[in-house]
Design a protein around this motif. Structure first.
Motif, PDB file in Angstrom:
ATOM      1  N   ILE A 161      34.556  22.114  28.741  1.00 35.88           N
ATOM      2  CA  ILE A 161      33.443  22.356  29.664  1.00 35.88           C
ATOM      3  C   ILE A 161      33.825  22.048  31.094  1.00 35.88           C
ATOM      4  CG2 ILE A 161      31.233  21.763  30.319  1.00 35.88           C
ATOM      5  CD1 ILE A 161      30.670  21.347  27.106  1.00 35.88           C
ATOM      6  N   ASP A 162      34.509  21.137  31.138  1.00 33.57           N
ATOM      7  CA  ASP A 162      34.817  20.684  32.537  1.00 33.57           C
ATOM      8  C   ASP A 162      35.583  21.834  33.168  1.00 33.57           C
ATOM      9  OD1 ASP A 162      33.963  18.390  31.801  1.00 33.57           O
ATOM     10  OD2 ASP A 162      35.822  17.674  30.877  1.00 33.57           O
ATOM     11  N   ASN A 163      36.689  22.495  32.693  1.00 33.02           N
ATOM     12  CA  ASN A 163      37.462  23.498  33.318  1.00 33.02           C
ATOM     13  C   ASN A 163      36.620  24.977  33.359  1.00 33.02           C
ATOM     14  OD1 ASN A 163      39.522  21.829  33.549  1.00 33.02           O
ATOM     15  ND2 ASN A 163      40.312  22.048  31.480  1.00 33.02           N
ATOM     16  N   ALA A 164      35.383  24.915  32.884  1.00 33.26           N
ATOM     17  CA  ALA A 164      34.841  26.169  32.854  1.00 33.26           C
ATOM     18  C   ALA A 164      34.488  26.674  34.612  1.00 33.26           C
ATOM     19  CB  ALA A 164      33.695  26.092  32.038  1.00 33.26           C
ATOM     20  N   GLY A 165      34.228  27.839  34.414  1.00 33.06           N
ATOM     21  CA  GLY A 165      33.651  28.265  36.012  1.00 33.06           C
ATOM     22  C   GLY A 165      34.728  28.269  36.824  1.00 33.06           C
ATOM     23  N   GLN A 166      35.970  28.424  36.592  1.00 33.45           N
ATOM     24  CA  GLN A 166      36.976  28.572  37.710  1.00 33.45           C
ATOM     25  C   GLN A 166      36.830  29.690  38.727  1.00 33.45           C
ATOM     26  OE1 GLN A 166      39.303  26.092  37.990  1.00 33.45           O
ATOM     27  NE2 GLN A 166      38.297  24.889  36.634  1.00 33.45           N
ATOM     28  N   GLY A 167      36.090  30.792  38.340  1.00 35.43           N
ATOM     29  CA  GLY A 167      35.950  32.157  39.136  1.00 35.43           C
ATOM     30  C   GLY A 167      36.826  33.004  38.720  1.00 35.43           C
ATOM     31  N   SER A 168      37.327  33.814  39.556  1.00 35.71           N
ATOM     32  CA  SER A 168      37.869  35.093  39.489  1.00 35.71           C
ATOM     33  C   SER A 168      39.177  35.104  39.838  1.00 35.71           C
ATOM     34  CB  SER A 168      37.345  36.373  39.833  1.00 35.71           C
ATOM     35  OG  SER A 168      37.119  36.633  41.206  1.00 35.71           O
ATOM     36  N   GLN A 169      40.300  36.172  39.550  1.00 34.94           N
ATOM     37  CA  GLN A 169      41.470  36.165  40.129  1.00 34.94           C
ATOM     38  C   GLN A 169      42.175  37.690  39.868  1.00 34.94           C
ATOM     39  OE1 GLN A 169      44.249  33.821  37.688  1.00 34.94           O
ATOM     40  NE2 GLN A 169      43.988  35.199  35.960  1.00 34.94           N
ATOM     41  N   VAL A 170      42.986  38.047  40.747  1.00 30.70           N
ATOM     42  CA  VAL A 170      43.604  39.274  40.869  1.00 30.70           C
ATOM     43  C   VAL A 170      44.756  39.215  39.938  1.00 30.70           C
ATOM     44  CG1 VAL A 170      44.723  41.151  42.168  1.00 30.70           C
ATOM     45  CG2 VAL A 170      42.803  40.142  43.043  1.00 30.70           C
ATOM     46  N   ASP A 171      44.708  40.121  38.792  1.00 34.58           N
ATOM     47  CA  ASP A 171      45.660  40.226  37.836  1.00 34.58           C
ATOM     48  C   ASP A 171      46.857  41.065  38.139  1.00 34.58           C
ATOM     49  OD1 ASP A 171      44.849  38.522  36.218  1.00 34.58           O
ATOM     50  OD2 ASP A 171      43.574  40.094  34.994  1.00 34.58           O
ATOM     51  N   GLY A 172      46.643  42.237  39.245  1.00 34.09           N
ATOM     52  CA  GLY A 172      47.553  43.041  39.699  1.00 34.09           C
ATOM     53  C   GLY A 172      46.885  44.248  40.326  1.00 34.09           C
ATOM     54  N   ILE A 173      47.607  44.981  40.949  1.00 30.75           N
ATOM     55  CA  ILE A 173      47.000  46.365  41.450  1.00 30.75           C
ATOM     56  C   ILE A 173      47.875  47.318  40.492  1.00 30.75           C
ATOM     57  CG2 ILE A 173      47.043  47.824  43.613  1.00 30.75           C
ATOM     58  CD1 ILE A 173      45.588  44.804  43.713  1.00 30.75           C
ATOM     59  N   ALA A 174      46.724  47.937  39.805  1.00 28.93           N
ATOM     60  CA  ALA A 174      47.407  48.977  38.963  1.00 28.93           C
ATOM     61  C   ALA A 174      46.969  50.274  39.438  1.00 28.93           C
ATOM     62  CB  ALA A 174      46.439  48.807  37.746  1.00 28.93           C
ATOM     63  N   GLN A 175      47.921  51.253  38.947  1.00 26.35           N
ATOM     64  CA  GLN A 175      47.900  52.820  39.133  1.00 26.35           C
ATOM     65  C   GLN A 175      47.023  53.456  37.917  1.00 26.35           C
ATOM     66  OE1 GLN A 175      51.715  54.271  39.587  1.00 26.35           O
ATOM     67  NE2 GLN A 175      51.224  54.655  41.821  1.00 26.35           N
ATOM     68  N   ILE A 176      46.153  54.390  38.252  1.00 28.43           N
ATOM     69  CA  ILE A 176      45.316  54.848  37.226  1.00 28.43           C
ATOM     70  C   ILE A 176      46.169  56.234  36.956  1.00 28.43           C
ATOM     71  CG2 ILE A 176      43.120  55.735  36.285  1.00 28.43           C
ATOM     72  CD1 ILE A 176      42.349  53.682  38.391  1.00 28.43           C
ATOM     73  N   ARG A 177      46.643  56.312  35.950  1.00 27.01           N
ATOM     74  CA  ARG A 177      47.457  57.775  35.873  1.00 27.01           C
ATOM     75  C   ARG A 177      47.676  58.017  34.273  1.00 27.01           C
ATOM     76  NH1 ARG A 177      50.596  60.229  39.714  1.00 27.01           N
ATOM     77  NH2 ARG A 177      51.697  61.758  38.968  1.00 27.01           N
ATOM     78  N   ASN A 178      47.709  59.397  34.005  1.00 25.22           N
ATOM     79  CA  ASN A 178      47.831  59.833  32.451  1.00 25.22           C
ATOM     80  C   ASN A 178      49.257  60.487  32.289  1.00 25.22           C
ATOM     81  OD1 ASN A 178      47.690  61.245  30.022  1.00 25.22           O
ATOM     82  ND2 ASN A 178      45.419  61.364  30.053  1.00 25.22           N
ATOM     83  N   LYS A 179      50.228  59.934  31.494  1.00 26.43           N
ATOM     84  CA  LYS A 179      51.338  60.296  31.318  1.00 26.43           C
ATOM     85  C   LYS A 179      51.576  61.577  30.593  1.00 26.43           C
ATOM     86  CE  LYS A 179      54.076  56.420  32.741  1.00 26.43           C
ATOM     87  NZ  LYS A 179      54.788  55.108  32.297  1.00 26.43           N
ATOM     88  N   PHE A 180      50.422  61.990  29.784  1.00 24.50           N
ATOM     89  CA  PHE A 180      50.425  62.976  29.094  1.00 24.50           C
ATOM     90  C   PHE A 180      50.201  63.975  29.916  1.00 24.50           C
ATOM     91  CE2 PHE A 180      47.779  65.989  26.411  1.00 24.50           C
ATOM     92  CZ  PHE A 180      48.911  66.376  25.552  1.00 24.50           C
ATOM     93  N   LEU A 181      49.181  64.005  30.598  1.00 22.89           N
ATOM     94  CA  LEU A 181      48.917  65.021  31.608  1.00 22.89           C
ATOM     95  C   LEU A 181      50.180  65.362  32.709  1.00 22.89           C
ATOM     96  CD1 LEU A 181      45.372  64.471  32.857  1.00 22.89           C
ATOM     97  CD2 LEU A 181      46.142  66.299  31.512  1.00 22.89           C
ATOM     98  N   ASP A 182      50.734  64.310  32.992  1.00 21.09           N
ATOM     99  CA  ASP A 182      51.996  64.572  33.890  1.00 21.09           C
ATOM    100  C   ASP A 182      53.030  65.358  33.069  1.00 21.09           C
ATOM    101  OD1 ASP A 182      51.253  62.995  35.794  1.00 21.09           O
ATOM    102  OD2 ASP A 182      52.263  61.112  35.210  1.00 21.09           O
TER     103      ASP A 182
END
Lengths: 496, 326
Positions: free
Chosen positions: A62-83
């Motif tokens: 409980i003490d460590n809860a509520g730490q907020g948000s973070q950016v995991d990464g900047i992803a690309q949205i792409r479909n390789k099958f369509l490629d």
């Protein structure tokens, strides 16, 4: 319950502000790149900061809860099958587009519809010989016939040159395409090299460099127009590319294509690394090799039409040189006699080559030197017993008559008509295939855009969303500040 | 849920816009050139038919030229033979006149008159038209020469009375008038063409005929000369005999003259038939190759409207997004 950190709220607010700020950055980046070729929309992958359930903190806290948000990464949205589907379709589009381009060049070179071509000149030659048949002893009509037959040989030369010009132009186009393909291969290998360097980054398996990937995909798209390609994405985030089983890019290494031009206006493409003949099953390079070299009834390319014009020249010369008779003379100009003492008769040579060779082609056909020097050659020195008028009528009859050229049976005029309708039909077919492939390619491109493209509305909404989140986090920070203010300046004042 | 992106909208819009503009441009080109198609690939079956029609037209136009050329020669020959017909009739009259006259001087006058008529016949038969001898066959030279002794020689130097087969001395020439000319090997099927010349030997005759011990020339001109010589002798019996032979040869001559007239009529009919064909082919060519301006104007306007709508739609659709409102 342990006591929470005093400034946790401020930290959470700071993280929240940073996440929203990054959201605003990526949104603006998406909008800024909306028209950038090859750009794939980016997405901020956000997660809640996890301080529980990990190996370090095996139980919830409980003490460590509520730490907020973070950016995991900047992803690309792409479909390789369509490629993959897009690139396959793009290869076909490139093939048929190039086929249409080459055959249109052939069509223009041997055009009979909008301009006076071989058919018109051939008909004029027959008219001139008709007139000569009516006036078989008149040198004026003989001169007209000479001029008209000469025009047939000139237009054959012109057609031959035009077709060879089309071949030269297409060979140059092929060299440009191959240069572009080589540039693509080179750039892909260079990007692979950069990706290999970046693969040391611990997040690289999940979030590799978006911009490099965009460039890579854009180059692969471009390459697919030139050749059919198989693309494999390796674990180290690089790509391996093969053309009909031959590896052209692997890691930081790439092979190159080399165009070999031959004297007879044909080409082949080899791999620089091995000298091995490059084979293709799609793309504009295949269309160019097929239709520059094509010399069969299956693939009617430029060589096919050049050789069919040669066939016309040979048969026309055969008709002209095997109808009108004359006495055979020795070097002193005396008649040569046969065993019975009768003068030997031969056919007049009205057509010859202009380059001293024995083989008549569309490129070297011309009227004979002897006829050129004396227009009356065609009417002079008629052997006794032969009828000049009948000879000319026979010439007309042969010019109109049927003959066999390979699988073709018909008159020389029909031969030319068939060549013209053949190229027209091939263009119609290639255009229909091109249109169909282009529709599929465009549809697939639109499908890719449904996933990877930037939408103004969506980015506008994101902009509002991140801006609101930012404002809200700023308000949270203000609240935390007020809480600390209370704690620091408003607590423990009783009795003062 | 389908996402619609700006790029997809742009791509679709530009594709439609370009199609409209291209169609409009093609329509304008058709109207500018007056042609319904400019390349084979625009209308392959139309092009194939166009080649056939063009070829048939070209052939027919040449056949008409051939017939006109031929008709000129035949008509000139017919004119010459008609003149000779009159001269023969005059000689026949003079021959009758001679048989009723006793004066030697009158015989001479009549004979001289016939000599002049023989010269007129020579002029008629050796006449040329724009450098071409009317009765030339395979050689463009006058057919006959008359010696001072009154002997008639063919252009190859042979006395016409010594000729037994004219084809040993001249060759017929033919014209292709579109009757389906054929050859068997190197031999022309003469039934598939039309003679391009009128043979003076065939029309006027050659060789001799022996009638009751007297040898007469079969050639009309030579025979007229023989009549003049017979009148000069004042031998009425001989005059009577030659009159009978002249009458017979005259009948043959008239048959030949009629044949030439029939050929002339046949050529007129052929020309008329081919001209009708040319008219039909020209109409067919027009249907195949010429643009229908009324139809194309409507098509063009339709494409123009579509093009304008594309532009208007573009200005309304392309910039619209949430950014216009926030």
């Amino acid at each position: 319950m342990a006591v929470r950190s005093t400034f946790l709220g401020i930290e959470v607010s700071k993280r929240g502000l940073a996440v929203s700020q990054k959201g605003l950055d990526i949104t603006s980046n998406n909008v800024a790149n909306i028209n950038t070729p090859g750009y794939t929309r980016q997405r901020v992958d956000i997660s809640s900061v996890n301080m529980s359930g990990s190996y370090r903190y095996p139980t919830g806290s409980i003490d460590n809860a509520g730490q907020g948000s973070q950016v995991d990464g900047i992803a690309q949205i792409r479909n390789k099958f369509l490629d993959v589907r897009f690139r396959d379709s793009n290869s076909n589009t490139g093939y048929y587009e190039q086929q249409v381009s080459i055959l249109t060049g052939v069509q223009n070179a041997i055009d009979e519809i909008s301009s006076d071509g071989l058919l018109t000149v051939y008909q004029e030659a027959m008219d001139a010989i008709q007139n000569l048949s009516l006036n078989p002893n008149d040198s004026v009509y003989a001169a007209t016939a000479k001029s008209a037959v000469n025009n047939v040989s000139l237009i054959l030369q012109q057609f031959d040159k035009s077709l060879r010009d089309v071949a030269e132009q297409q060979i140059y186009d092929t060299s440009v395409i191959i240069d572009s393909a080589n540039t693509c291969l080179d750039k892909i290998a260079t990007i692979n090299k950069a990706l290999l360097l970046e693969s040391n980054n611990e997040l690289s398996n999940v979030y590799s460099s978006n911009e490099l990937n965009d460039q890579l995909n854009y180059l692969i798209d471009e390459l697919s127009e030139y050749a059919n390609i198989d693309v494999t994405w390796e674990d180290d985030t690089t790509v391996t590319i093969k053309i009909n089983g031959h590896t052209v890019v692997e890691g930081a290494w790439c092979d190159k294509l080399q165009l070999n031009e031959h004297n007879n206006s044909t080409i082949d493409v080899i791999y620089k690394s091995s000298g091995e003949q490059a084979s293709f099953s799609g793309g504009s390079i295949k269309a160019n090799t097929d239709y520059i070299n094509g010399d069969s009834s299956v693939t009617k390319g430029i060589q096919y039409y050049i050789h069919r014009m040669d066939d016309f020249a040979v048969h026309f010369a055969g008709v002209m040189n095997n109808t009108i008779q004359e006495y055979k003379l020795d070097e002193d100009g005396n008649q040569i006699l046969d065993a019975n003492g009768d003068p030997v008769v031969q056919y007049k040579t009205l057509i010859q080559t202009n380059d001293g060779t024995d083989t008549i082609t569309a490129g070297n056909i011309t009227i004979s030197d002897i006829w050129r020097a004396n227009e009356s050659y065609i009417i002079n020195d008629r052997p006794e017993g032969t009828n000049q008028n009948t000879s000319f009528l026979q010439l007309i009859s042969k010019m109109e008559g049927d003959l066999k050229i390979d699988n073709f049976q018909g008159s020389l005029e029909e031969f030319i008509e068939t060549l013209n309708t053949d190229v027209g039909e091939d263009i119609v077919f290639a255009k229909s295939r091109y249109d169909a492939c282009q529709i599929i390619t465009t549809d697939l491109d639109n499908s890719r855009d449904e996933i990877s493209g930037v939408s103004y509305d969506e980015e506008g909404a994101n902009l509002i969303m991140y801006e609101k989140a930012y404002s809200a986090m700023a308000r949270v920070m203000t609240a935390m500040d007020e809480v600390l203010e209370k704690l620091i300046n408003g607590t423990g004042l009783v009795g003062r | 849920m389908t996402r619609v992106t700006q790029k997809a909208i742009n791509r679709t819009y530009l594709s439609g816009y370009n199609k409209n503009l291209s169609a409009y441009n093609t329509s304008i080109n058709k109207m500018n050139t007056g042609r319904s198609f400019l390349k084979v690939s625009e209308n392959v079956s139309g092009a194939a038919r166009t080649y056939k029609v063009r070829k048939a037209l070209s052939r027919d136009e040449q056949y008409i030229e051939n017939i006109e050329d031929l008709s000129d020669r035949i008509e000139s020959a017919e004119d010459g033979l008609r003149d000779i017909n009159e001269y023969i009739q005059t000689v026949q009259e003079r021959l009758v006149q001679a048989q009723g006259t006793a004066s030697e001087e009158e015989y001479k006058v009549l004979a001289r008159e016939i000599d002049d008529l023989v010269n007129n016949c020579m002029q008629a038969i050796n006449n040329s038209n724009t450098g071409v001898y009317v009765f030339a066959t395979n050689v463009n030279e006058p057919p006959f020469t008359l010696s001072e002794k009154g002997e008639l020689f063919f252009r190859d130097g042979t006395n016409v009375n010594e000729i037994t087969d004219r084809l040993d001395h001249e060759t017929d020439v033919y014209a292709d008038i579109g009757a389906g000319m054929t050859f068997e090997g190197d031999e022309l099927n003469t039934a598939s063409v039309t003679a391009n010349s009128v043979s003076a030997l065939e029309c006027l005759g050659y060789g001799t005929t022996n009638v009751d011990g007297t040898t007469y020339s079969n050639n009309v001109i030579s025979l007229l000369q023989q009549v003049a010589d017979t009148i000069r002798t004042g031998d009425r019996e001989a005059m009577g005999k030659i009159e009978g032979f002249l009458d017979k040869r005259y009948k043959d001559f008239v048959v030949n003259l009629t044949n030439v007239g029939n050929t002339s009529k046949f050529l007129d009919d052929c020309k008329s038939r081919i001209e009708n064909e040319v008219a039909a082919l020209t109409e067919r060519q027009n249907d195949l190759e010429a643009v229908d301006y009324a139809e194309e104007a409507i098509v063009s306007q339709t494409y123009y409207m579509a093009y304008q709508i594309s532009i208007q739609m573009g200005s309304k659709i392309l910039p619209k997004s949430i950014f216009s409102f926030i």
